[in-house]
Scaffold this motif. Structure first.
Motif, short mmCIF file in Angstrom:
data_model
loop_
_atom_site.label_atom_id
_atom_site.label_comp_id
_atom_site.label_asym_id
_atom_site.label_seq_id
_atom_site.Cartn_x
_atom_site.Cartn_y
_atom_site.Cartn_z
N PRO A 128 0.95 -1.13 0.04
CA PRO A 128 -0.04 -0.15 0.14
C PRO A 128 0.89 1.34 -0.04
O PRO A 128 1.76 1.44 0.46
N ASP A 129 0.50 2.23 -0.83
CA ASP A 129 1.10 3.48 -0.79
C ASP A 129 0.10 4.60 -0.74
O ASP A 129 -0.50 4.72 -2.01
N GLY A 130 -0.39 5.08 0.20
CA GLY A 130 -1.59 6.12 0.24
C GLY A 130 -3.10 5.27 -0.36
O GLY A 130 -3.38 4.19 0.24
N GLU A 131 -3.65 5.91 -1.31
CA GLU A 131 -4.88 5.19 -1.91
C GLU A 131 -4.64 4.35 -2.79
O GLU A 131 -5.48 3.56 -3.45
N THR A 132 -3.35 4.03 -3.40
CA THR A 132 -2.90 2.92 -4.16
C THR A 132 -2.01 1.80 -3.75
O THR A 132 -1.47 1.81 -2.59
N MET A 133 -1.73 0.88 -4.53
CA MET A 133 -0.56 -0.19 -4.33
C MET A 133 0.48 0.17 -5.23
O MET A 133 0.25 0.69 -6.37
N ALA A 134 1.71 -0.10 -4.88
CA ALA A 134 2.88 -0.02 -5.72
C ALA A 134 3.87 -1.09 -5.34
O ALA A 134 3.96 -1.65 -4.38
N GLU A 135 4.60 -1.27 -6.46
CA GLU A 135 5.78 -2.23 -6.23
C GLU A 135 6.81 -1.59 -5.65
O GLU A 135 6.98 -0.34 -5.60
N GLU A 155 4.55 -7.35 5.85
CA GLU A 155 3.52 -8.00 5.23
C GLU A 155 3.39 -9.39 4.61
O GLU A 155 2.66 -10.08 4.25
N LEU A 156 4.72 -9.97 4.47
CA LEU A 156 5.01 -11.33 4.25
C LEU A 156 4.34 -12.24 4.97
O LEU A 156 3.68 -13.31 4.42
N PRO A 157 4.12 -12.10 6.17
CA PRO A 157 3.51 -13.13 6.93
C PRO A 157 1.93 -13.31 6.84
O PRO A 157 1.35 -14.50 6.67
#
Length: 158
Positions: A128-135, A155-157
């Motif tokens: 997550p990055d604010g309102e979006t997702m990003a690599e 986030e991995l687990p």
């Protein structure tokens, strides 16, 4: 000495590997003496900020967000069957590499019920990055590297 299997191969059925070729990969694997290949096609249900991918996949991007198309399961499995027939000396495994499977349980369940898959890889491609997702590579210019790395590990687990 027998060569090891190649357990993570993408073909033209991965949305981001349109220049891949399952048949040519099988031919090359046989020529090299590989005993096994697993075609683990990319599946991404998570729309994410496209970044530099805009220029590679403009047809998949709307307002800077990349929406990966669904996997053509029937076409993929048909191609697997054709390659198994054409290359009987090569063990060919089916597979998927699913980005953020924990965020899309219903979609993943529907996909898995559409065929038989020998190998399923759950990958964490986006955060997550604010309102979006990003690599992560898209996050590094805007966030301290340690913060991105910690968010990824946290986030991995999941």
């Amino acid at each position: 000495m027998q060569l090891p299997a190649d357990g993570h191969v993408h073909t033209e059925f991965s949305w981001d590997a349109d220049h891949g070729a399952m048949d040519a990969t099988c031919a090359r694997a046989v020529a090299l003496g590989l005993p096994v290949v697993a075609f683990t096609e990319h599946v991404d249900f998570t729309p994410f900020r496209a970044g530099f991918l805009v220029s590679n996949f403009p047809h998949l991007v709307t307002d800077g967000i990349l929406h990966a198309p669904p996997l053509d399961v029937a076409g993929y499995l048909d191609s697997i069957d054709r390659c198994r027939f054409a290359y009987p000396e090569l063990q060919i495994l089916t597979g998927l590499e699913i980005g953020q499977p924990h965020l899309h349980p219903a979609e993943v369940a529907a996909l898995l019920s559409a065929g038989t898959f020998d190998r399923v890889i759950g990958s964490l491609h986006c955060l997550p990055d604010g309102e979006t997702m990003a690599e992560p590579w898209e996050l590094f210019p805007h966030h301290p590297p340690a913060e991105v790395f910690r968010a990824y590990l946290a986030e991995l687990p999941a």
